[in-house]
Design a protein around this motif. Structure first.
Motif, short mmCIF file in Angstrom:
data_model
loop_
_atom_site.label_atom_id
_atom_site.label_comp_id
_atom_site.label_asym_id
_atom_site.label_seq_id
_atom_site.Cartn_x
_atom_site.Cartn_y
_atom_site.Cartn_z
N ARG A 283 129.55 12.26 8.55
CA ARG A 283 128.30 12.14 9.35
C ARG A 283 127.97 13.25 9.28
O ARG A 283 127.64 14.54 9.96
CB ARG A 283 128.39 11.25 10.95
N ARG B 193 124.03 15.92 9.94
CA ARG B 193 122.35 15.65 10.23
C ARG B 193 121.66 17.07 9.42
O ARG B 193 122.09 18.33 9.75
CB ARG B 193 122.25 15.84 11.82
N ARG C 23 114.54 20.92 10.28
CA ARG C 23 114.70 20.04 10.93
C ARG C 23 113.34 18.89 10.40
O ARG C 23 112.97 18.52 11.60
CB ARG C 23 114.80 19.97 11.92
N TYR D 177 122.98 21.63 5.81
CA TYR D 177 123.61 20.05 7.02
C TYR D 177 123.73 20.63 8.57
O TYR D 177 124.23 22.26 7.91
CB TYR D 177 124.67 19.22 6.52
#
Length: 248
Positions: free
Chosen positions: A12, A14, A68, A243
Protein backbone atom coordinates in the motif's frame (compact mmCIF):
# COMPACT_ATOMS: atom_id res chain seq x y z
CA UNK A 1 -3.29 -0.40 -3.93
CA UNK A 2 -0.09 -0.45 -5.97
CA UNK A 3 1.74 -3.64 -6.88
CA UNK A 4 5.48 -3.71 -6.34
CA UNK A 5 7.66 -4.71 -9.31
CA UNK A 6 10.00 -6.34 -6.80
CA UNK A 7 8.73 -9.85 -6.26
CA UNK A 8 5.16 -8.79 -7.18
CA UNK A 9 4.38 -8.14 -3.51
CA UNK A 10 1.38 -5.84 -2.97
CA UNK A 11 2.40 -2.75 -1.02
CA UNK A 12 0.00 0.00 0.00
CA UNK A 13 1.72 3.13 -1.24
CA UNK A 14 0.91 6.69 -2.08
CA UNK A 15 2.55 8.41 -5.01
CA UNK A 16 4.80 11.23 -3.85
CA UNK A 17 6.38 12.35 -7.12
CA UNK A 18 6.12 11.65 -10.82
CA UNK A 19 8.56 12.91 -13.43
CA UNK A 20 10.72 11.95 -16.36
CA UNK A 21 14.40 11.22 -15.79
CA UNK A 22 16.28 11.70 -19.05
CA UNK A 23 19.84 11.27 -20.30
CA UNK A 24 21.46 9.95 -17.14
CA UNK A 25 25.25 10.23 -17.34
CA UNK A 26 26.62 7.58 -14.98
CA UNK A 27 30.29 7.38 -13.99
CA UNK A 28 30.95 4.38 -11.73
CA UNK A 29 33.91 3.98 -9.39
CA UNK A 30 35.10 0.96 -7.44
CA UNK A 31 35.34 1.97 -3.75
CA UNK A 32 36.79 0.71 -0.51
CA UNK A 33 33.67 -0.45 1.37
CA UNK A 34 35.09 0.80 4.68
CA UNK A 35 34.81 4.37 3.40
CA UNK A 36 31.07 3.89 2.89
CA UNK A 37 30.10 2.00 6.06
CA UNK A 38 29.47 5.16 8.14
CA UNK A 39 26.86 6.19 5.54
CA UNK A 40 24.95 2.87 5.48
CA UNK A 41 21.44 3.46 6.92
CA UNK A 42 20.16 1.32 9.77
CA UNK A 43 18.52 -1.89 8.56
CA UNK A 44 20.48 -2.07 5.29
CA UNK A 45 23.83 -3.48 4.20
CA UNK A 46 26.25 -2.65 1.41
CA UNK A 47 25.40 -4.23 -1.93
CA UNK A 48 28.09 -5.34 -4.37
CA UNK A 49 28.52 -6.59 -7.92
CA UNK A 50 31.04 -9.33 -8.68
CA UNK A 51 32.47 -8.84 -5.21
CA UNK A 52 33.12 -5.13 -5.76
CA UNK A 53 31.59 -2.06 -4.12
CA UNK A 54 30.63 0.85 -6.37
CA UNK A 55 29.88 4.54 -6.05
CA UNK A 56 28.31 6.45 -8.95
CA UNK A 57 28.38 10.08 -10.01
CA UNK A 58 25.06 10.59 -11.80
CA UNK A 59 23.83 13.66 -13.68
CA UNK A 60 20.49 13.85 -15.46
CA UNK A 61 17.43 15.90 -16.38
CA UNK A 62 14.35 16.04 -14.18
CA UNK A 63 11.41 16.87 -16.48
CA UNK A 64 7.62 17.27 -16.10
CA UNK A 65 7.92 17.01 -12.34
CA UNK A 66 4.74 16.69 -10.27
CA UNK A 67 4.70 16.52 -6.47
CA UNK A 68 1.57 14.76 -5.25
CA UNK A 69 0.03 15.43 -8.64
CA UNK A 70 0.76 19.16 -8.67
CA UNK A 71 3.16 21.03 -10.92
CA UNK A 72 5.11 23.72 -9.07
CA UNK A 73 5.81 26.75 -11.32
CA UNK A 74 9.49 27.09 -12.32
CA UNK A 75 10.29 23.77 -10.62
CA UNK A 76 9.18 21.27 -13.28
CA UNK A 77 12.38 20.96 -15.32
CA UNK A 78 15.88 21.05 -13.87
CA UNK A 79 19.21 19.23 -13.62
CA UNK A 80 20.23 16.96 -10.76
CA UNK A 81 23.73 15.75 -9.98
CA UNK A 82 24.18 13.15 -7.26
CA UNK A 83 26.78 10.92 -5.67
CA UNK A 84 25.30 7.58 -4.63
CA UNK A 85 26.15 4.06 -3.55
CA UNK A 86 24.24 0.78 -3.34
CA UNK A 87 22.68 -1.13 -0.46
CA UNK A 88 20.18 -3.91 0.04
CA UNK A 89 17.60 -4.90 2.65
CA UNK A 90 15.80 -8.20 3.14
CA UNK A 91 12.06 -7.78 2.55
CA UNK A 92 9.29 -10.42 2.72
CA UNK A 93 9.70 -11.01 -1.03
CA UNK A 94 13.50 -11.20 -0.97
CA UNK A 95 16.33 -8.70 -1.28
CA UNK A 96 15.35 -5.10 -1.96
CA UNK A 97 18.19 -3.43 -3.83
CA UNK A 98 18.44 0.29 -3.15
CA UNK A 99 20.52 3.44 -3.33
CA UNK A 100 21.83 5.84 -0.71
CA UNK A 101 22.81 9.39 -1.62
CA UNK A 102 25.94 11.01 -0.26
CA UNK A 103 24.76 14.33 -1.71
CA UNK A 104 22.31 15.57 -4.34
CA UNK A 105 22.68 18.87 -6.18
CA UNK A 106 19.73 20.75 -7.69
CA UNK A 107 19.44 24.36 -8.89
CA UNK A 108 16.58 25.59 -6.71
CA UNK A 109 16.36 25.89 -2.94
CA UNK A 110 12.68 24.85 -2.79
CA UNK A 111 13.45 21.48 -4.42
CA UNK A 112 16.24 20.80 -1.94
CA UNK A 113 14.07 21.89 1.00
CA UNK A 114 11.18 19.55 0.07
CA UNK A 115 13.52 16.56 -0.28
CA UNK A 116 15.17 17.27 3.07
CA UNK A 117 11.79 17.72 4.75
CA UNK A 118 10.13 14.51 3.51
CA UNK A 119 13.10 12.14 3.29
CA UNK A 120 16.02 13.83 5.08
CA UNK A 121 17.97 13.42 1.85
CA UNK A 122 21.26 15.30 1.53
CA UNK A 123 20.17 17.92 -1.02
CA UNK A 124 22.01 21.16 -1.69
CA UNK A 125 21.02 24.01 -4.04
CA UNK A 126 23.74 25.17 -6.47
CA UNK A 127 23.63 26.78 -9.94
CA UNK A 128 23.49 24.10 -12.65
CA UNK A 129 23.42 23.91 -16.44
CA UNK A 130 23.67 21.31 -19.17
CA UNK A 131 24.39 20.82 -22.85
CA UNK A 132 23.15 17.87 -24.88
CA UNK A 133 24.13 17.13 -28.46
CA UNK A 134 21.50 14.74 -29.76
CA UNK A 135 21.98 15.47 -33.45
CA UNK A 136 24.12 12.36 -33.98
CA UNK A 137 23.48 8.68 -33.25
CA UNK A 138 26.00 8.95 -30.39
CA UNK A 139 24.81 11.64 -27.92
CA UNK A 140 27.28 13.88 -26.10
CA UNK A 141 26.32 15.26 -22.69
CA UNK A 142 27.77 17.87 -20.38
CA UNK A 143 26.32 18.59 -16.94
CA UNK A 144 27.81 21.42 -14.86
CA UNK A 145 27.34 22.82 -11.35
CA UNK A 146 28.93 25.88 -9.75
CA UNK A 147 30.61 25.42 -6.37
CA UNK A 148 32.75 28.02 -4.59
CA UNK A 149 32.98 30.13 -7.71
CA UNK A 150 34.08 27.33 -10.08
CA UNK A 151 32.13 25.24 -12.57
CA UNK A 152 32.37 21.49 -12.03
CA UNK A 153 31.56 19.14 -14.91
CA UNK A 154 30.57 15.65 -15.99
CA UNK A 155 31.28 15.05 -19.68
CA UNK A 156 30.22 11.93 -21.55
CA UNK A 157 30.66 11.05 -25.22
CA UNK A 158 28.94 7.84 -26.27
CA UNK A 159 29.62 5.20 -28.89
CA UNK A 160 27.48 2.57 -30.59
CA UNK A 161 23.72 2.40 -30.31
CA UNK A 162 21.53 2.39 -27.22
CA UNK A 163 20.84 -1.15 -26.00
CA UNK A 164 18.89 -2.74 -23.18
CA UNK A 165 21.33 -3.86 -20.51
CA UNK A 166 22.26 -7.50 -20.28
CA UNK A 167 21.03 -9.53 -17.32
CA UNK A 168 23.74 -9.78 -14.69
CA UNK A 169 25.86 -6.98 -16.20
CA UNK A 170 27.28 -4.09 -14.20
CA UNK A 171 24.95 -1.73 -16.09
CA UNK A 172 21.97 -3.69 -14.77
CA UNK A 173 23.30 -3.49 -11.22
CA UNK A 174 23.75 0.28 -11.48
CA UNK A 175 20.42 1.10 -13.12
CA UNK A 176 18.07 -1.40 -11.51
CA UNK A 177 18.02 -0.51 -7.86
CA UNK A 178 14.37 0.27 -7.23
CA UNK A 179 14.46 1.39 -3.60
CA UNK A 180 15.84 4.43 -1.84
CA UNK A 181 17.11 4.55 1.74
CA UNK A 182 17.75 7.68 3.79
CA UNK A 183 19.25 7.73 7.28
CA UNK A 184 17.31 9.90 9.72
CA UNK A 185 18.61 12.32 12.33
CA UNK A 186 17.30 10.12 15.14
CA UNK A 187 19.23 7.12 13.86
CA UNK A 188 16.35 5.47 12.01
CA UNK A 189 15.86 4.97 8.29
CA UNK A 190 13.22 5.82 5.69
CA UNK A 191 12.58 3.41 2.81
CA UNK A 192 10.83 4.41 -0.41
CA UNK A 193 10.23 2.73 -3.76
CA UNK A 194 11.08 4.06 -7.22
CA UNK A 195 9.36 2.60 -10.27
CA UNK A 196 10.53 2.77 -13.87
CA UNK A 197 10.98 0.39 -16.83
CA UNK A 198 14.32 -1.04 -17.88
CA UNK A 199 16.50 1.56 -19.59
CA UNK A 200 18.52 1.41 -22.77
CA UNK A 201 22.11 2.63 -22.42
CA UNK A 202 24.90 3.91 -24.64
CA UNK A 203 28.44 2.93 -23.68
CA UNK A 204 30.92 5.77 -23.17
CA UNK A 205 33.76 6.50 -25.54
CA UNK A 206 34.91 9.40 -23.32
CA UNK A 207 34.07 10.08 -19.67
CA UNK A 208 35.37 12.99 -17.61
CA UNK A 209 34.69 14.25 -14.09
CA UNK A 210 36.03 17.69 -13.13
CA UNK A 211 34.91 18.19 -9.54
CA UNK A 212 35.83 19.87 -6.25
CA UNK A 213 35.63 16.48 -4.56
CA UNK A 214 37.15 17.49 -1.22
CA UNK A 215 34.89 20.51 -0.78
CA UNK A 216 31.70 18.74 -1.81
CA UNK A 217 32.13 15.24 -0.42
CA UNK A 218 35.17 15.13 1.85
CA UNK A 219 38.85 14.29 1.59
CA UNK A 220 38.38 10.51 1.86
CA UNK A 221 36.49 10.52 -1.46
CA UNK A 222 39.32 12.28 -3.35
CA UNK A 223 41.55 9.32 -4.36
CA UNK A 224 38.58 7.33 -5.67
CA UNK A 225 36.73 10.06 -7.61
CA UNK A 226 39.95 11.51 -9.02
CA UNK A 227 40.74 8.13 -10.58
CA UNK A 228 39.46 6.90 -13.93
CA UNK A 229 35.94 5.46 -13.59
CA UNK A 230 35.61 1.69 -13.76
CA UNK A 231 32.73 2.12 -16.18
CA UNK A 232 30.68 4.92 -17.71
CA UNK A 233 27.52 5.01 -19.79
CA UNK A 234 24.52 7.14 -20.68
CA UNK A 235 21.06 5.82 -19.79
CA UNK A 236 18.15 6.95 -21.94
CA UNK A 237 15.78 7.28 -18.98
CA UNK A 238 11.99 7.18 -18.79
CA UNK A 239 8.96 8.22 -16.79
CA UNK A 240 9.43 7.47 -13.09
CA UNK A 241 7.26 7.30 -9.98
CA UNK A 242 8.62 7.87 -6.49
CA UNK A 243 6.36 6.58 -3.73
CA UNK A 244 5.98 7.91 -0.21
CA UNK A 245 8.53 6.75 2.33
CA UNK A 246 8.06 4.75 5.49
CA UNK A 247 10.24 4.22 8.52
CA UNK A 248 11.83 0.83 8.93
Amino acid sequence: MESSSIGKVPIRERTFLTAEWRYLAMLNYEFDPEILRPYVPMGTELDSWDGKTYVSMVAFLFQKTRVRGLAIPFHENFEEINLRFYVRRKGPEGWRRGVVFIAEIVPRFAIAAVARLFYNENYVALPTRHKLDLTKPNPTTDYEWRFQGCWNRIHLKTEGSAQLVEEGALEEFITEHYWGYAAQKNGGCVEYRVEHPKWRVWQAEEALLECSVKGLYGEKFVPFLNAKPSSAFLAEGSEVTVYGGRRI
